[in-house]
Design a protein around this motif. Sequence first.
Motif, short mmCIF file in Angstrom:
data_model
loop_
_atom_site.label_atom_id
_atom_site.label_comp_id
_atom_site.label_asym_id
_atom_site.label_seq_id
_atom_site.Cartn_x
_atom_site.Cartn_y
_atom_site.Cartn_z
N TYR A 1 1.80 1.40 -7.74
CA TYR A 1 0.66 1.11 -6.97
C TYR A 1 -0.83 1.47 -7.49
O TYR A 1 -1.66 0.98 -7.57
CB TYR A 1 0.68 2.06 -5.47
CG TYR A 1 -0.23 1.98 -4.51
CD1 TYR A 1 -0.65 0.94 -4.02
CD2 TYR A 1 -1.26 3.11 -4.53
CE1 TYR A 1 -1.59 1.11 -3.06
CE2 TYR A 1 -2.07 3.31 -3.54
CZ TYR A 1 -2.40 1.95 -2.86
OH TYR A 1 -3.65 2.07 -2.11
N GLU B 1 4.97 12.28 -8.89
CA GLU B 1 4.00 12.82 -7.74
C GLU B 1 2.78 13.11 -8.01
O GLU B 1 2.32 13.37 -9.19
CB GLU B 1 4.74 13.88 -7.24
CG GLU B 1 4.31 14.63 -6.03
CD GLU B 1 4.34 13.58 -4.57
OE1 GLU B 1 3.41 12.87 -4.49
OE2 GLU B 1 5.07 13.94 -3.99
N ARG C 1 9.41 11.15 -4.83
CA ARG C 1 9.08 9.98 -5.84
C ARG C 1 9.45 10.42 -7.09
O ARG C 1 9.26 11.44 -7.90
CB ARG C 1 7.67 9.82 -5.64
CG ARG C 1 7.34 9.35 -4.28
CD ARG C 1 5.95 9.22 -4.01
NE ARG C 1 5.94 8.91 -2.37
CZ ARG C 1 4.73 8.69 -1.71
NH1 ARG C 1 3.56 9.06 -1.95
NH2 ARG C 1 4.96 8.30 -0.48
N THR D 1 -8.59 3.36 -4.36
CA THR D 1 -8.03 4.66 -3.83
C THR D 1 -7.97 5.80 -4.70
O THR D 1 -8.16 5.79 -5.89
CB THR D 1 -6.59 4.24 -3.60
OG1 THR D 1 -5.80 5.34 -3.41
CG2 THR D 1 -5.94 3.51 -4.78
N SER D 2 -7.80 6.87 -3.98
CA SER D 2 -7.65 8.31 -4.76
C SER D 2 -6.46 8.31 -5.62
O SER D 2 -6.62 9.13 -6.38
CB SER D 2 -7.86 9.33 -3.60
OG SER D 2 -6.93 8.96 -2.40
N SER E 1 0.94 -1.11 0.15
CA SER E 1 0.18 0.00 0.18
C SER E 1 0.91 1.42 0.08
O SER E 1 0.10 2.27 -0.03
CB SER E 1 -0.99 0.04 1.35
OG SER E 1 -0.25 0.33 2.39
N1 GDD Z 1 5.62 8.66 3.01
C1 GDD Z 1 6.22 9.69 2.85
N2 GDD Z 1 7.42 9.96 3.43
N3 GDD Z 1 5.65 10.64 2.08
C2 GDD Z 1 6.46 11.96 2.26
C3 GDD Z 1 7.52 12.18 2.69
C4 GDD Z 1 8.05 11.15 3.81
O1 GDD Z 1 9.08 11.53 4.18
N4 GDD Z 1 7.76 13.59 2.59
C5 GDD Z 1 6.93 14.04 1.83
N5 GDD Z 1 5.93 13.01 1.39
C6 GDD Z 1 4.68 13.24 0.53
C7 GDD Z 1 4.73 12.24 -0.45
O2 GDD Z 1 5.48 12.50 -1.60
C8 GDD Z 1 3.18 12.38 -0.81
O3 GDD Z 1 2.81 13.71 -1.87
C9 GDD Z 1 2.51 12.71 0.57
O4 GDD Z 1 3.61 13.18 1.05
C10 GDD Z 1 1.69 11.51 1.12
O5 GDD Z 1 2.51 10.39 1.20
P1 GDD Z 1 2.13 9.01 2.01
O6 GDD Z 1 1.57 9.39 3.42
O7 GDD Z 1 3.02 8.04 1.84
O8 GDD Z 1 0.66 8.86 1.13
P2 GDD Z 1 0.12 8.71 -0.18
O9 GDD Z 1 -0.66 9.82 -0.49
O10 GDD Z 1 1.40 8.48 -1.06
O11 GDD Z 1 -0.66 7.17 -0.24
C11 GDD Z 1 -1.51 6.75 0.74
O12 GDD Z 1 -2.64 7.47 0.55
C12 GDD Z 1 -3.42 6.56 -0.62
C13 GDD Z 1 -4.63 7.39 -0.78
O13 GDD Z 1 -4.61 8.56 -1.63
C14 GDD Z 1 -1.58 5.26 1.18
O14 GDD Z 1 -2.18 4.96 2.08
C15 GDD Z 1 -2.07 4.87 -0.20
O15 GDD Z 1 -2.08 3.38 0.06
C16 GDD Z 1 -3.45 5.08 -0.35
O16 GDD Z 1 -4.11 4.79 -1.38
#
Ligand code: GDD
Length: 345
Positions: free
Chosen positions: A154, A303, A300, A126-127, A83
């Motif tokens: 993903y 993004e 990433r 997921t969004s 995830s």
């Molecule tokens: N993980 C992480 N770690 N993200 C970071 C960091 C870091 O140190 N710094 C900045 N970010 C930014 C990522 O580049 C991204 O834009 C944002 O924070 C959110 O990252 P995540 O918390 O890893 O969540 P996600 O939005 O990529 O994904 C989550 O939400 C999705 C739903 O929209 C996950 O839970 C997925 O499984 C889910 O589908």
Amino acid sequence: MAKSALITGITGQDGYHLANLLNEKGYDVYGLIRGQQNPKRDRVIKEQPFVKLIEGDLTDQGSLIRAMQIAKPEEVYNLGAISHVGHSFKSPQLTADVTGKGVLNILEAIRAVGGEKTIRFYQASTSEMFGGLDYNRPGVGYDENSLFHPRSPYGVAKLYGHWITKNYRESYGIHASCGILFNHEGDRRGVEFVTRKITNAVARIKLGKQTHVELGNLDSKRDWGYAGDYVEGMWRMLQQDKPDDYVLATGETHTIREFCELAFAEIGIKLEWQGEDVNEVGIDAATDKTVLKINPDFFRPAEVDILLGNPAKAEEVLGWKRKVDFPGLVKLMVETDLALEGEVI
Ligand code: GDD
Ligand code: NAP
């Protein structure tokens, strides 16, 4: 007779909250657990002794058929997945196998036990499938009819899971629903996700166990809700007469930067930003100490810049509405981490 439910991803954040909800509602709760010696098994046994664990893996169809035979579920919630979006760039094939093809495997397991008319199925869509690129309706947000443009292995794998679920609904009449959930967080969020990484670091900085936190992109925006609210929406989807797809979201979006400011404010630190790009830092305004740095390792390859959801359909049809707001979520998470980190000093 109590209803039976099978949850994949029982050791994850949503598995935890959903298992509690179903238990409160009187269900027999079964959880699929992978691995010969999953370190999270003991936690489930200790905290949720009502969960009946079944060994299995989404990539192993025989194990999924066996799980159906043991649990004889009326409802299956497919929450298991690779995830983490960042991780999916490093293990794209595994992500395709688990997060994408795993959905096909579990749908086929339902068919293998003749469950097309008796088992209701929830797929954790997921969004991330939207990708943020066609975001062209400021203030309105993505809904069930918005265009998909996934931006990670993903997101692509989840899109396969989404469409194969819809296809099995249309082809075999399975009561299969997809919840297109925007980010949801809380005290059970893994520390590899940005919100928990921040709140955990904030607590440790307060307790003198850590000096600063290193993050990637601070300017992406997310629609963040509380996981406990979102599992209620999942359950409501499977209680409808007809299967359908629903967006669950708050209708608000905030930057990572805002999350940091609120989280540090919870421990009395006013964050000030200095510098630019990879040289930007977050300073404690009172002491001039650096408490936040940028580390490009967390950027990433592609993004998702902005996610904002429109939950109008879920609110109208399911009567679902989030309860915890953004400041409430940050507060809840910082308080939990302060308590947890304080305990292990
Ligand atoms: N993980 C992480 N770690 N993200 C970071 C960091 C870091 O140190 N710094 C900045 N970010 C930014 C990522 O580049 C991204 O834009 C944002 O924070 C959110 O990252 P995540 O918390 O890893 O969540 P996600 O939005 O990529 O994904 C989550 O939400 C999705 C739903 O929209 C996950 O839970 C997925 O499984 C889910 O589908
Ligand atoms: P999570 O905490 O990362 O949990 C993922 C779960 O999947 C873990 O229990 C993990 O078990 C399990 N898993 C991994 N590989 C597996 C495999 N091969 N076979 C069986 N299980 C496997 O995720 P979450 O936040 O609870 O999210 C639940 C679901 O909703 C996921 O599908 C996620 O992609 C989706 N989703 C989440 C959000 C969100 O913001 N949280 C938003 C939209 C959609 P192990 O103990 O074996 O690792």
